[in-house]
Every structure is written in C-alpha cells, then in structure tokens.
Design a protein around this motif. Sequence first.
Motif, short mmCIF file in Angstrom:
data_model
loop_
_atom_site.label_atom_id
_atom_site.label_comp_id
_atom_site.label_asym_id
_atom_site.label_seq_id
_atom_site.Cartn_x
_atom_site.Cartn_y
_atom_site.Cartn_z
N GLU A 286 -4.09 9.96 4.87
CA GLU A 286 -5.08 9.06 5.48
C GLU A 286 -4.58 7.62 5.48
N LEU A 287 -3.91 7.25 4.38
CA LEU A 287 -3.39 5.89 4.28
C LEU A 287 -2.31 5.67 5.34
N LEU B 179 0.83 -1.21 0.00
CA LEU B 179 0.00 0.00 0.00
C LEU B 179 0.87 1.26 0.00
N LEU C 247 -3.87 5.28 8.65
CA LEU C 247 -4.55 3.98 8.77
C LEU C 247 -3.56 2.85 9.03
N THR D 134 -9.24 1.30 1.26
CA THR D 134 -8.36 2.43 0.96
C THR D 134 -8.55 2.86 -0.50
#
Lengths: 86, 350, 486
Positions: free
Chosen positions: C275-276, B16, C279, B45
């Motif tokens: 935001e990633l 990610l 998270l 996401t």
Amino acid sequence: MASAPSNTNVRNFVRIDSCLCKGCKVCVETCPKHCLVIGSKMNQLGYQYARFEKETCTACGLCFYSCPEPGAITVYRNEPADREDV
Amino acid sequence: MKQLMKGNEAVVHGALVGGATHFFGYPITPASEIAHAAADFFPRTGRHFLQAESEVAAINMIYGAAGAGARTMTASSGPGVSLMAEGLSYIAGAELPCVIVDVQRAGPGLGNIWPEQSDYNMVVKGGGHGNYHNAVYAPNSAQEMCDMTARAFDIADRYRVTVFILSDAYIGQMMEPVEIPDSVHHAPTKPWALGATPETRDNLITSIHMSTADQAAHNWKLKAKYDQMEAEITDWEEVFTDDAETLFVAFGITARICLTAVQRLRARGVRAGLLRPRTLFPFPRTRIAELVEQGPVREIAVVELNDGMMADDVQLAAPSLRVHRLNWLGGQVPTAEQVLDMAAQKAGQR
Amino acid sequence: MIKHKKPDAFYDTFERKGAGQQTTHYCPGCGHGTVHKMIAEAIDEFGVRDRTIFCSPVGCSVFAYYYFDTGNIQCAHGRAPAVATGMRRVHDDAVIISYQGDGDLAGIGTAEIIHAANRGENITVFFVNNAIYGMTGGQMAPTTLIGQHTLTTPTGRSAAIDGNPIGMCELISALSAPVYVERVSLGDGNRVLKARRAVRKALKNQIDGVGFSFVEILSPCPINWKLTPMDARKWLIENLEPAFPVKSFRDTGTPGAVATARATREPSRPIPDDELVKLLGSQSEIETIDRVTGLPEQRVKIAGFGGQGVLSAGILLANCAISEGLHATWLPSYGPEMRGGTANASVIVSEESIGSPLVDEPTTLIALNGPSIDAFEGSVVPGGLIVANSSLIDRGPARGDIRYCMIPASKIAQDIGFQGAANVVLLAAYAAIAGFPAIDILRRVIPHALKKKDLVDLNLQMVDAAVAFVAEHPVAAPSTAPQPIR
C-alpha cells in the motif's frame, strides 16, 4: 491505627542492615515510638549505624519510608517473639 | 514513471521506503518542505509526525524514539543543527541510530536562506562535544535525496550512528524527476533497545562511562567503528578521471556546476575530471591520494560554498599538490563559467 | 511477616555502581533515596516492572539506572520530557517515568517540561526540588530561596539580580492538559506518607492512560544546605514550604477538578508495504511519447510578478519534459520574494543528464511583465528566444540578435475567461515556437498538473489560442549581427 501486639508470643521489629546504614538518624527521629537509636559502632562505610532497641514497634513503616537507603530497613510484623536473628 | 518533486519532498519519500516510522520536526527555511511532506505522509501511512517545541526537543525526541528501537529522523538547516549539537553528541555516545537532514543555508548566525556548504565542518567533523563522527551523505539531485535517505536508515542501524544527509538550499528546493524505489526497508531486530518488555528490561541507554578505562575502551570502540565505515561505505563518483590532469573536487550543488564546467573544458580539449564525494564522512581520501600518486593529476581545484572546509581534507589527502580553493560565500552560487574563470585565475597564480 | 522491605523494582545489588554494591551514591539524609523507594514500591504494586522505562536526568539522580531494575535511559540535562515523548510515540504500553531535579527541570529544561505537559503526554514526572544544585557542589538553582546562600549566591540570592524562585507546580497547573499536579514534602514522617500516595497516584494515572501527571517533591539536601539531616528537614518545613505551598494543584479524579484539554491519541501501525509503494508511486499515469532525438538543451527562465503563475508554469514545463522522457530541473527563486514581489523559475530540459541547474544564460526567456524583460533580456543567448506578455509590456524588442514573440497573453486569457492563465498562454506560445514540449503532451499534462480541475477546459483553450496566435504571427528570425544591448 497500628499498635504493638498484645499477644506476647509475637512481636514487631525493625531490622537495620548495619552495612547499608549511613547514620543519618532520620529513622531515629521519625519513629513515633522511639524504637531506634544510633549506636556507637562504626560500619565499613564509616558511619555509626542505627539499630533497633525498644519493643514498642507498631510496624508502621515510617522509618522504612523515611530512610533514604533502598535496602537498609526491613520492617517485620507479628514475628515469633523468640526469633533471635535480629 | 518518474515524478517531479522537490529534493525536500524526495527526502520524505525516501524516508518512508527506508522504513522511517517517527519524524520529529521544527520548521526552518529552506528545509520546511521536509516537515510539511512528513506531516502529510507519516500520519496517513500509520507513522508518527510530531512538531517539537525546538530543535533541542526534536533531537531529544529522536534520542528517545531511537532508544526505543524506532527508525526516526528530523530535518533542519544550520541554525537548527547547531541547537542539536548536544543531542547529537549524546546519540553518538549512546550509539543510537538516526537520520538527520541538513538543508544548508548561509551563515554564520541567522545568515540568509540561500545556499552555502558551510555546515561542512560542523556536520562532517561531528558537531557536538567529544570524540565522535556522523556518517555524512552529500546528495546532488532530488533522486539522491530520496535514495540516500532511504539507504541512510540501513546504514544508521548497521553501525548504530547518526547519518546526515548534508544537502543545501538548491538541492532541497530544486524540482527534478524522481523514481521512487518500490521495495520498503524495515528496521532489524534491536535487542539492545528499550522495548518495554521483560527481555529488554535490563537494557540501558547511556553515554556515561565513569571510569577512564571504560570511557577509553568505549571511545576506541567508536574509533574502530568509524574505521570500519571508511572501509565499507566510502562512496564517490568520478567523471573523466582516467586521464584528468585538472581534477575538480566538489559535492552537492557545486558538483553539478563543476560537471558542466568539466564538460566545457573537455569540449575545449582540456583534460579535466571531477571527483564527487558521495560520502563526506567517511571521506574518499584514499581514492584522492591514488589519483594524485598514480594518475596524471597535476592540479586540484576544490569548489565549495564555504571558505575551503573540504579543501582542507583534500589537501590532507594530496599533500604533494597545492590545492586550489574556489570558494563562494553568502548564498552566491557560481555559474559554470564563473567556476572556469576562477580556476584559470588560480592556476595562473602558481 | 515482612511488612516493609526493599522493593523488587530495585536491583538486588547495584552492579552498575560497582561489584556487590548495595548502598546508593546519595549522601546521608538525602531525599532522593526516599523518592526512589516510593517509586520502586509503586512499580511493584502495579506489577509494571517489565514495561517501565526510567529516564534519568543530569544531576544527583543521574545514576538512577544503578538502582532501578527497569528499562533505563540516561538523558541530556533537562531533556528527559522530550526523550520520554519520543519513547511514548514508539511504545504505547510502556510506563515512562521522567525523574528530574530542579536545575534540570526548572532551569535548563524549562521548555521541554512545559511542552511535554502542554501536550498532555501520558507520562509521569517526578520533580525533586531541593532548591540547590547538588551534583555540581551547591550552586543556585531556579528554586533557590531569596537570601539563600549558595556557591554562586555567596551573599544570598537576590531577587533584583537573580530573580525569584520559580514555582513549577504553579506553571504546570496553568496549562489545561495535565491531569494531576501536586506538591509534596519530605519534611517528616507524615509528609513522607502523603508523598508516597502522590507518587502512587501519578504512576497509576499513566497506567490507566489518564494523562500527564506531575509530582513536585520538596526534598532535603543536607550536605549542600550545610545542615544535619534532621536540621535539613526542619529547615525544609520552615523555609521551603512557605515559598512552595504543599498542596494538590489539580487532580481530575477529585470533584470539581478542571476539565482537561487532553485528547486521546489512537495507537497507529504502519500500513502494509504494498500500500505504501502504491501511495508513493506515480499518482498520474500520463501517456508518454518517444520524441525524435535532437532537441537542443532548453534553458528557460520564466519571470514575472509573484502570483502570475511563474513557478507553476515552470513545473508544468518540467512535467512535460518527464512525459517526453527527458531530463529536467526546476529551480525557483524562493523565500520572502515568493510571497509577493517578483519571482522567477529556472527550467532546464535536456536529453543528457543536467549539470548546473542555474539558468544564467537562458535559451528562452518567458517574461510575464515589464520588469522581467528589463531584468533578463540581456542575458538571453544570441539566437535565443523571448516570449513576452505584450499586454503588460509597453515597449518593443531591444535586441536584434534574438527572436521575439510578443503575445498579449493577459488579454487572450481575459477574453477566454480566466486572466490568471496568462502563464499558460505564454508557455503554449513557447511550445508552438520551440517544438517543445509537444502541444499534445502539454494538453495531456495540464489536467494532471492543475489542482483546480474545473479550470482544465479554460486552460486547454489557452493552449489553442496561443497556438493560433503563433500561427498567425510567425516569429521572425534574428538579424545576423548581434546588437549592442543597453
């Protein structure tokens, strides 16, 4: 239903690019008005190519859609009758 | 703060932040946690996860997504990677970038789910038909599972190759503290990709080169790319190699075990060292040759969970020495003491 | 005026075939060119040339990218529907065409087409069925007719040996997701016009976001059928059409059509980077401590029945190590035995980076049941520690060179009110004896480690009880002489 023009000043016709025709005869057999024939001349690919012969063409497009070559057939409708480049 | 997680979960975190947007998976032990984590994290996401009907489909979905310009990946184990061989070859031929994680288990055939490193030849030498290579990273910790996966997407895009993360059942299943990188990478602009736009309409993704001259030119271009990769991204770690007379060479889980073995030898006054390839392709062959030619290395022991696949490459790099092959198979993983016992036994056979 | 001409979606000249080339590579009378022309015309008509991506298969139409002035991708044999799926997930607005022959779609690629159809991918599939392998020179296809002669059925296809010709429209229309399934024929002019309408509709469906459309086109292969182009068309009508009925199998646009199971997929875009990162970052902010250095490496084996919390106790221990700034590894026994049967976890905690994660000579064994102490008691290093659940172990220590803490963990847990937490009792006892993890850290980590938050208080009581037990029952030092074991 498509039909040949009644106006004698215009006509329908099919132009066959002799260089692109593979002589499969499908257009000849498909044409409901029997406008197309296989000629006796051979093109550079070695095929005896089809040519437009009779003036009864209705520009229905069956020859165009049946022909497997993308660019071999062009169908004209209501072209000036005196057009000579066919 | 570091988080405790499995190597397999760390892969998804790395993917990610590495900019992956499309994951195409198929379940297989001991790699399934990667698909589980991807199925959790990718959709929430704003990314895409899809469970394919087979590994064959998964690799071809990757072919399509990579051809469309996305950063895309899958994860599997040996039996699944075998099925991907065709797609990997097409991807190499079409020069598409992607990332594949192989969490190795024991084979051949269905084998079992315990660790082997026996996909080495399949993955490091290419895997499918034709003349090509993959870049291959060999993590030995959960942290490297994360970091190498993140980096893999940049490498894949830079060279337009498949990058493998060649892991194993222990590295995948083991939990360790992991620091997640805090900068997110993104795919560069890919003018060659199929963007469904007027600018990219003329693009063609293919592996066909009908004339022998074209195919030859293409294959030599690939070869030049692989040579460039060797010059630019070959990566390895050395421990105590300055004065090592006995050099252990190992990757992945066995490198962890060898580190313990080397530390114990040092404690006993033996000049032992460890070279751990972080990339298996390109292989640090030049460095191994240097250590043998210029250093005090008198013997090399290659420790692997296969019958000596990497040892062949080490032997090629060090033709003047006889390379000892310390091998375990079937999912059996040696302790450091077992490694030392076998090393002593092999040394005594000279 | 020009009524019909070469569509613009074809290149003017086919440079990928060769400089200045204008003819296809197809044999005289082949149906592929006809289908190509219909598709190109539809692309023109809908004005989608710039966003069309054409997936070429393996087979005679492998070179479709010579001709279509669209985005092109050449796919491995049979895999085009999977490739198209991959692209579909990247580009919501692309018009994706999968063009496949019978060997490609009905043979090697059966799985890919069935599953793409079953997912209801919003793509258009054109399936050219000529009942033979063309490109490779005339071998049997999955759709070859019974009795049909090919290079690999020289005496005619036999149902007993080769099976029957496969009807793909029949298979696809057995699924609920496809919205349009039709079989058409190139047998004569009128059939060609019907085929043209089907091609057009299948493409329109995708552009309108309707869903998966599948058009099978019965197409002549004069060369491999060893017939003239016109005889091939006649043979097609007389032989292929009876075996493969030409009809619409499903068209959700028509009244009474089968309702589809396709759910619309919303386009999604990646969330912002910050935001990633948030998270993925640490979910739990546990206050850490800087412990006094000097902790010897802890190699802990935790073993018991599956379901006793063996693996989770190990995770709890490793999480405590993180909170104390230590290195840690946790290695499970995994696989089938994890789901019933015995389980064990190996945890190493160290001030130094950890080499091998294997624990074959534990410094501590935490045994939750009898078989576990039997299995691992002998492997504990001299001077090591065993913390054992005496509630489930009916024997005493077997060695004199190690320390034992026999604690009725299951009973303690049961008395507090949650027998499932015996693992925490044992772990806390170990902590109280070993000085690691610090009891305070253990208490702080438990609330974060537990998924069921209502059990936090019970688990903290387990810790207190274990600490009290160890205080009341000090662990005796081992005798100096190592004892022979078993």
